[in-house]
Design an enzyme around this catalytic site. Sequence first.
Site, PDB file in Angstrom:
ATOM      1  N   ALA A   1     -68.229  21.345 -53.554  1.00 58.86           N
ATOM      2  CA  ALA A   1     -67.280  21.605 -52.466  1.00 58.86           C
ATOM      3  C   ALA A   1     -67.333  23.064 -52.031  1.00 58.86           C
ATOM      4  O   ALA A   1     -67.237  23.377 -50.839  1.00 58.86           O
ATOM      5  CB  ALA A   1     -65.868  21.230 -52.911  1.00 58.86           C
TER       6      ALA A   1
ATOM      7  N   GLU B   1     -70.982  23.263 -50.006  1.00 60.90           N
ATOM      8  CA  GLU B   1     -71.228  22.436 -48.821  1.00 60.90           C
ATOM      9  C   GLU B   1     -70.279  22.756 -47.668  1.00 60.90           C
ATOM     10  O   GLU B   1     -70.675  22.733 -46.505  1.00 60.90           O
ATOM     11  CB  GLU B   1     -71.144  20.957 -49.188  1.00 60.90           C
ATOM     12  CG  GLU B   1     -72.248  20.487 -50.119  1.00 60.90           C
ATOM     13  CD  GLU B   1     -73.637  20.674 -49.533  1.00 60.90           C
ATOM     14  OE1 GLU B   1     -73.804  20.510 -48.317  1.00 60.90           O
ATOM     15  OE2 GLU B   1     -74.564  20.985 -50.304  1.00 60.90           O
TER      16      GLU B   1
ATOM     17  N   SER C   1     -68.897  25.677 -46.920  1.00 63.30           N
ATOM     18  CA  SER C   1     -69.300  26.934 -46.285  1.00 63.30           C
ATOM     19  C   SER C   1     -70.621  26.805 -45.544  1.00 63.30           C
ATOM     20  O   SER C   1     -70.838  27.460 -44.518  1.00 63.30           O
ATOM     21  CB  SER C   1     -69.389  28.044 -47.340  1.00 63.30           C
ATOM     22  OG  SER C   1     -68.099  28.414 -47.782  1.00 63.30           O
TER      23      SER C   1
ATOM     24  N   CYS D   1     -56.811  23.978 -49.875  1.00 60.15           N
ATOM     25  CA  CYS D   1     -58.090  24.356 -50.469  1.00 60.15           C
ATOM     26  C   CYS D   1     -58.021  25.683 -51.225  1.00 60.15           C
ATOM     27  O   CYS D   1     -57.686  26.727 -50.656  1.00 60.15           O
ATOM     28  CB  CYS D   1     -59.159  24.446 -49.382  1.00 60.15           C
ATOM     29  SG  CYS D   1     -60.776  24.944 -50.002  1.00 60.15           S
TER      30      CYS D   1
ATOM     31  N   GLU E   1     -66.893  34.578 -46.569  1.00 63.60           N
ATOM     32  CA  GLU E   1     -68.326  34.320 -46.374  1.00 63.60           C
ATOM     33  C   GLU E   1     -68.650  34.174 -44.896  1.00 63.60           C
ATOM     34  O   GLU E   1     -69.671  34.702 -44.421  1.00 63.60           O
ATOM     35  CB  GLU E   1     -68.728  33.057 -47.135  1.00 63.60           C
ATOM     36  CG  GLU E   1     -68.762  33.239 -48.650  1.00 63.60           C
ATOM     37  CD  GLU E   1     -69.019  31.943 -49.395  1.00 63.60           C
ATOM     38  OE1 GLU E   1     -69.401  32.006 -50.576  1.00 63.60           O
ATOM     39  OE2 GLU E   1     -68.823  30.860 -48.796  1.00 63.60           O
TER      40      GLU E   1
END
Length: 404
Positions: A243, A246, A248, A353, A362
Amino acid sequence: MNQPPLPEVLDLAGEHFHTDQYATYRDILEQRPVTRVRFYDGSLVWLVNRYEDVRAALSSPRLSNDPTQQTDIDLSAATGIPDDLSEYFRRNMFRSDEPDHGRLRKLVTREFTVRRINAMRPRIERITEDLLDKFAATGGGDLVGAFARPLPLTVMCELLGVPEEDRTDFQTWSQHVVESDPAFAERNAASYRSLFECVRSLVRRRRDEPGEDLLSALVEQRDAGDRLSEAELISTVFLLLVAGIETSVNVIGTGAFLLLTHPGQLARLRADDALMGSAVEEVLRYMAPIEMTSRHSLESVEIGGVSIDAQSTVLINLAAANRDPARFEDPQSFRVDRNDGSHLTFGHGIHYCLGAALARAEAEIAFGLLLKRFPGLELAVPTEELTWRHVFMRGPVALPVGWR
């Protein structure tokens, strides 16, 4: 303008969700905001789409996040998880209710505070610069494969202490297991098994040779305090790796696509880098990297005026909610200055999240350095030639680019 009526039951594997799902979401919001859809295994499930309904569903105690609570979907057939490994991939904070959710989340929360993420930014910037140096030397190519994927992969693997020699295989396996189409179930099952063996091997290695990484800390907590089971430990590591990577990958790939296909907005962002934060939020809203999540009704519940029986699977459509005109002005427009972080891409309530701050950091660093390094960046193929992930995960499979 009136839209043609929707079919009585929409098929998640059908063209409505694979040609232009945002047109479908618009029609659903107008005509049937809580509707029945056919899942990949043929089961009939509920789909909730409106912003207020989605927000309420995400935090409702009557809707469980524990897959063992549901009976109407064959999850093994739908995901490809081998039955004998099921508990090792579903016993994490994302797939649990209280009190287990709070216990598991607390074990990793300290690694994902805003303060800790800010301390990681110089390292993320260095990784980003190194990847862009390598990409510049190629003269152009697939931005997803060369940049959007290896950036979060490297960051998360360093955080967890995954050796470099394991990362290439892991990248392939993680891409496979996020596919929801049962057509790939056999391949996915093999990747789940490989991931399990990889993570179990890493756990053993960290028991023998602990380091300063998150995995070593989790192993220590497992062995010393018995605060999580072996299955929970492996499942938590799997969740963070898959998680955390994927999501990001999709944000960076999709964001680059949106900026390159909206030149006016790209020009605004280049002229004012103070808009980077709002631009990232708009990417997250406009094309959510994870379009849908699921819950299971513990009792009869009414959502959006529709009665849903107990033990029903409820799909929660984050992507549709993020374009609900009742919540967002001109929701079909992509605007880097929207400055509205109320989207539901990262969820709502106790399951919000945990990696949201890392994903944002990021993306901000990736877009900032990418645009600075390549002022003439452009798509190398027509947009209609791009291939996209469908339903649940949303992002370009590849993004060919070049520069002037």
